[in-house]
Design a protein around this motif. Structure first.
Motif, PDB file in Angstrom:
ATOM      1  N   GLY A 339      47.644  -8.666 110.074  1.00  0.00           N
ATOM      2  CA  GLY A 339      48.570  -7.957 110.777  1.00  0.00           C
ATOM      3  C   GLY A 339      48.822  -8.128 112.205  1.00  0.00           C
ATOM      4  N   ASN A 340      48.603  -9.507 112.488  1.00  0.00           N
ATOM      5  CA  ASN A 340      48.585 -10.058 113.982  1.00  0.00           C
ATOM      6  C   ASN A 340      49.188 -11.522 113.931  1.00  0.00           C
ATOM      7  N   PHE A 341      50.466 -11.364 113.773  1.00  0.00           N
ATOM      8  CA  PHE A 341      51.465 -12.750 113.780  1.00  0.00           C
ATOM      9  C   PHE A 341      51.106 -13.610 114.614  1.00  0.00           C
ATOM     10  N   LEU A 342      51.328 -13.082 116.130  1.00  0.00           N
ATOM     11  CA  LEU A 342      50.992 -13.830 117.252  1.00  0.00           C
ATOM     12  C   LEU A 342      49.699 -14.505 117.422  1.00  0.00           C
ATOM     13  N   GLY A 343      48.740 -13.685 117.180  1.00  0.00           N
ATOM     14  CA  GLY A 343      47.319 -14.007 117.208  1.00  0.00           C
ATOM     15  C   GLY A 343      47.136 -15.233 116.129  1.00  0.00           C
ATOM     16  N   ASN A 344      47.304 -15.162 114.801  1.00  0.00           N
ATOM     17  CA  ASN A 344      47.123 -16.130 113.844  1.00  0.00           C
ATOM     18  C   ASN A 344      48.057 -17.254 114.222  1.00  0.00           C
ATOM     19  N   PHE A 345      49.190 -17.040 114.805  1.00  0.00           N
ATOM     20  CA  PHE A 345      50.055 -18.279 115.177  1.00  0.00           C
ATOM     21  C   PHE A 345      49.478 -19.073 116.421  1.00  0.00           C
ATOM     22  N   GLU A 346      49.075 -18.680 117.216  1.00  0.00           N
ATOM     23  CA  GLU A 346      48.259 -19.377 118.341  1.00  0.00           C
ATOM     24  C   GLU A 346      46.969 -20.131 117.798  1.00  0.00           C
ATOM     25  N   ILE A 347      46.227 -19.400 116.819  1.00  0.00           N
ATOM     26  CA  ILE A 347      45.170 -20.344 116.248  1.00  0.00           C
ATOM     27  C   ILE A 347      45.824 -21.435 115.490  1.00  0.00           C
ATOM     28  N   PHE A 348      46.682 -21.095 114.663  1.00  0.00           N
ATOM     29  CA  PHE A 348      47.277 -22.168 114.124  1.00  0.00           C
ATOM     30  C   PHE A 348      47.817 -23.526 114.572  1.00  0.00           C
ATOM     31  N   LEU A 349      48.400 -23.154 115.978  1.00  0.00           N
ATOM     32  CA  LEU A 349      49.015 -24.172 116.795  1.00  0.00           C
ATOM     33  C   LEU A 349      47.817 -24.775 117.709  1.00  0.00           C
ATOM     34  N   SER A 350      46.541 -24.079 117.902  1.00  0.00           N
ATOM     35  CA  SER A 350      45.389 -24.581 118.494  1.00  0.00           C
ATOM     36  C   SER A 350      44.895 -25.637 117.756  1.00  0.00           C
ATOM     37  N   PHE A 351      44.446 -25.243 116.452  1.00  0.00           N
ATOM     38  CA  PHE A 351      43.808 -26.432 115.375  1.00  0.00           C
ATOM     39  C   PHE A 351      44.892 -27.578 115.223  1.00  0.00           C
ATOM     40  N   LEU A 352      46.154 -27.405 115.113  1.00  0.00           N
ATOM     41  CA  LEU A 352      47.054 -28.320 114.859  1.00  0.00           C
ATOM     42  C   LEU A 352      47.176 -29.330 116.100  1.00  0.00           C
ATOM     43  N   GLY A 353      47.448 -28.574 117.025  1.00  0.00           N
ATOM     44  CA  GLY A 353      47.538 -29.268 118.407  1.00  0.00           C
ATOM     45  C   GLY A 353      46.148 -30.235 118.749  1.00  0.00           C
ATOM     46  N   ILE A 354      45.000 -29.915 118.399  1.00  0.00           N
ATOM     47  CA  ILE A 354      44.033 -30.734 118.602  1.00  0.00           C
ATOM     48  C   ILE A 354      44.073 -31.873 117.674  1.00  0.00           C
ATOM     49  N   CYS A 355      44.342 -31.788 116.342  1.00  0.00           N
ATOM     50  CA  CYS A 355      44.334 -33.043 115.577  1.00  0.00           C
ATOM     51  C   CYS A 355      45.587 -33.797 115.838  1.00  0.00           C
ATOM     52  N   LEU A 356      46.832 -33.249 116.260  1.00  0.00           N
ATOM     53  CA  LEU A 356      47.918 -34.050 116.356  1.00  0.00           C
ATOM     54  C   LEU A 356      48.034 -34.776 117.982  1.00  0.00           C
ATOM     55  N   ALA A 357      47.305 -33.902 118.860  1.00  0.00           N
ATOM     56  CA  ALA A 357      47.318 -34.655 120.203  1.00  0.00           C
ATOM     57  C   ALA A 357      46.503 -35.930 120.373  1.00  0.00           C
ATOM     58  N   SER A 358      45.187 -35.911 119.743  1.00  0.00           N
ATOM     59  CA  SER A 358      44.791 -37.273 119.378  1.00  0.00           C
ATOM     60  C   SER A 358      45.261 -38.120 118.594  1.00  0.00           C
TER      61      SER A 358
END
Length: 455
Positions: A339-358
């Motif tokens: 029930g928390n769209f923004l919270g889950n969206f931020e988790i997704f972006l954080s994990f994705l960002g770590i993998c893709l930034a490297s």
């Protein structure tokens, strides 16, 4: 393998700088830009800091601009270029990330479309409930599946018209936000922490925009006309993505002054709809939902192609079944369990960002350090004898792991996620910076003869 099977044929290099700009503009003028604005505000920044975070975050499109310029120079798409940095087998790492990226964004788009429909149900005076949300998910998901029967050219035309309509209405809505904004509250908001607020806000925006889009940048750059100046490719890619994103994020920041609950809302679009005149809200949300459908179809087809490049070849019906299940299960969890769209969206972006930034840091470092004179074709063929470029692979693993060590959220807590690294996404920056350090070490070892890098 002959040169033409690696390089884009000259006859297909038809993109002009203007068309390149429009492609990136259309891909980034979506309603999610307002959501990014809400995320920025959630870091408790002053109005000046929030606008600056939106601006700096939008400048993350400098990375796709650089990648696109390499794609134009070589006439080769992203994942064929990436074989040089990682090796043909090692390249399955970014391929797998690309698949995760596309499936994840597909799920985000389905969730977004569902929430838009839920907000639109207010037009017929239907309150949000478990049943209405389920109906909205079935409707939007069904439209995505049915739209899969349309041809690519038809989808492209639909997307073009929707982009223009969406853009024009967005100008009107931004004008409303400017007029209705609580300027006294905005300008009097206290400044937040530059380290624990501003930088994490920038990193989360960069993770979902410039860093994420880098994986597709050379796919467009490779089709630019050879006579185009590299600088034109760079700037049209960068500005085409950055301009609409910044404007929409600024709109999200302004909206938060009208609706302070925006950043914490389970359905941010519901809050946004409440701030708009009903007549324009209906048109705007319908166009926004319609614009998401072609994006979903393209992502579905691209996800299947990515599976094939990894080495997992499945039929179209099997691929559709697998991805449809994933795309339904993720929205079900976010909409009905979490029930928390923004919270889950931020988790997704954080994990994705770590993998893709490297990944993008290593890709660009490899290109700058070892391939300034051009990429060797034998490194980019599927049957290349260079299966593993250990410099790139080890750098990616070390940088990605390091990024996670400094990250914590609802599902993961790194051992070093303390102090300024607690409860934010600074791990994205750590991952990218550490990747650069690793590649500098690889370069030094190459010069000393301790490691060989295929050129």
């Amino acid at each position: 393998m002959d040169q033409e099977s690696i390089k884009v044929p000259a006859s297909e290099k038809t993109l002009t700088p203007g068309k390149l700009f429009y492609n990136w503009f259309a891909a980034n003028i979506g309603i999610m830009g307002f959501v990014y604005g809400a995320i920025i505000v959630s870091y408790h920044l002053s109005f000046f800091q929030a606008i600056l975070a939106a601006f700096v975050g939008a400048l993350s499109f400098l990375a796709p601009g650089w990648v696109a310029m390499i794609g134009q120079r070589e006439g080769v798409t992203t994942f064929k270029l990436s074989r040089a940095a990682y090796g043909t087998h090692g390249n399955k790492i970014p391929n797998a990330i690309a698949w995760f990226n596309m499936v994840g964004w597909l799920a985000v788009n389905v969730i977004t479309g569902t929430l838009l429909l839920v907000s639109l149900f207010k037009v017929i005076h239907v309150k949000q409930s478990f049943v209405t949300t389920a109906i909205a998910l079935v409707i939007f998901g069904g439209l995505v599946v049915l739209s899969g029967l349309l041809k690519e050219a038809t989808l492209a035309k639909i997307q073009t018209w929707l982009s223009w309509i969406f853009g024009l209405i967005t100008v009107v809505i931004l004008g409303l936000f400017l007029a209705k904004a609580n300027w006294s509250a905005a300008l009097s908001a206290p400044s937040g922490s530059w380290l624990k607020g501003f930088l994490p806000a920038v990193s989360i925006v960069a993770a979902g925009s410039g860093i994420s889009w880098s994986m597709a940048a050379a796919d467009w750059g490779a089709y630019v006309k050879p006579t185009t100046k590299p600088a034109a490719t760079f700037w049209n890619t960068t500005m085409g993505g950055a301009v609409p994103l910044f404007v929409l994020m600024a709109g999200g920041v302004l909206l938060s002054t009208i609706e302070p609950n925006l950043a914490a809302a389970s359905n941010p679009f519901d809050v946004m709809y409440a701030a708009l005149p009903s007549w324009i809200g209906v048109i705007y949300f319908l166009v926004a939902a319609g614009g998401l459908i072609p994006q979903c179809i393209v992502s579905l087809r691209s996800a299947r192609i990515n599976l094939a490049t990894i080495g997992i070849k499945v039929s179209q019906p099997t691929s559709l079944t697998i991805h449809s299940l994933i795309v339904i299960l993720i929205p079900v969890y976010v909409l009905f369990i979490s029930g928390n769209f923004l919270g889950n969206f931020e988790i997704f972006l954080s994990f994705l960002g770590i993998c893709l930034a490297s990944w993008v840091a290593i890709f660009l470092c490899d290109s700058q350090m070892f391939r300034r004179q051009g990429y060797a074709l034998n490194l980019m063929t599927a049957d290349s004898t260079v299966h593993y470029n250990w410099g790139g692979i080890v750098s990616w693993v070390l940088a990605t792991v390091t990024g996670f060590l400094f990250t914590n959220n609802a599902v993961w807590t790194g051992p070093f996620a303390h102090g300024i690294f607690k409860d934010n996404s600074l791990g994205v920056f750590i991952s990218g910076l550490f990747a650069i350090v690793c590649m500098l070490i690889v370069k030094a070892m190459h010069r000393s003869g301790a490691v060989q890098v295929s050129k």
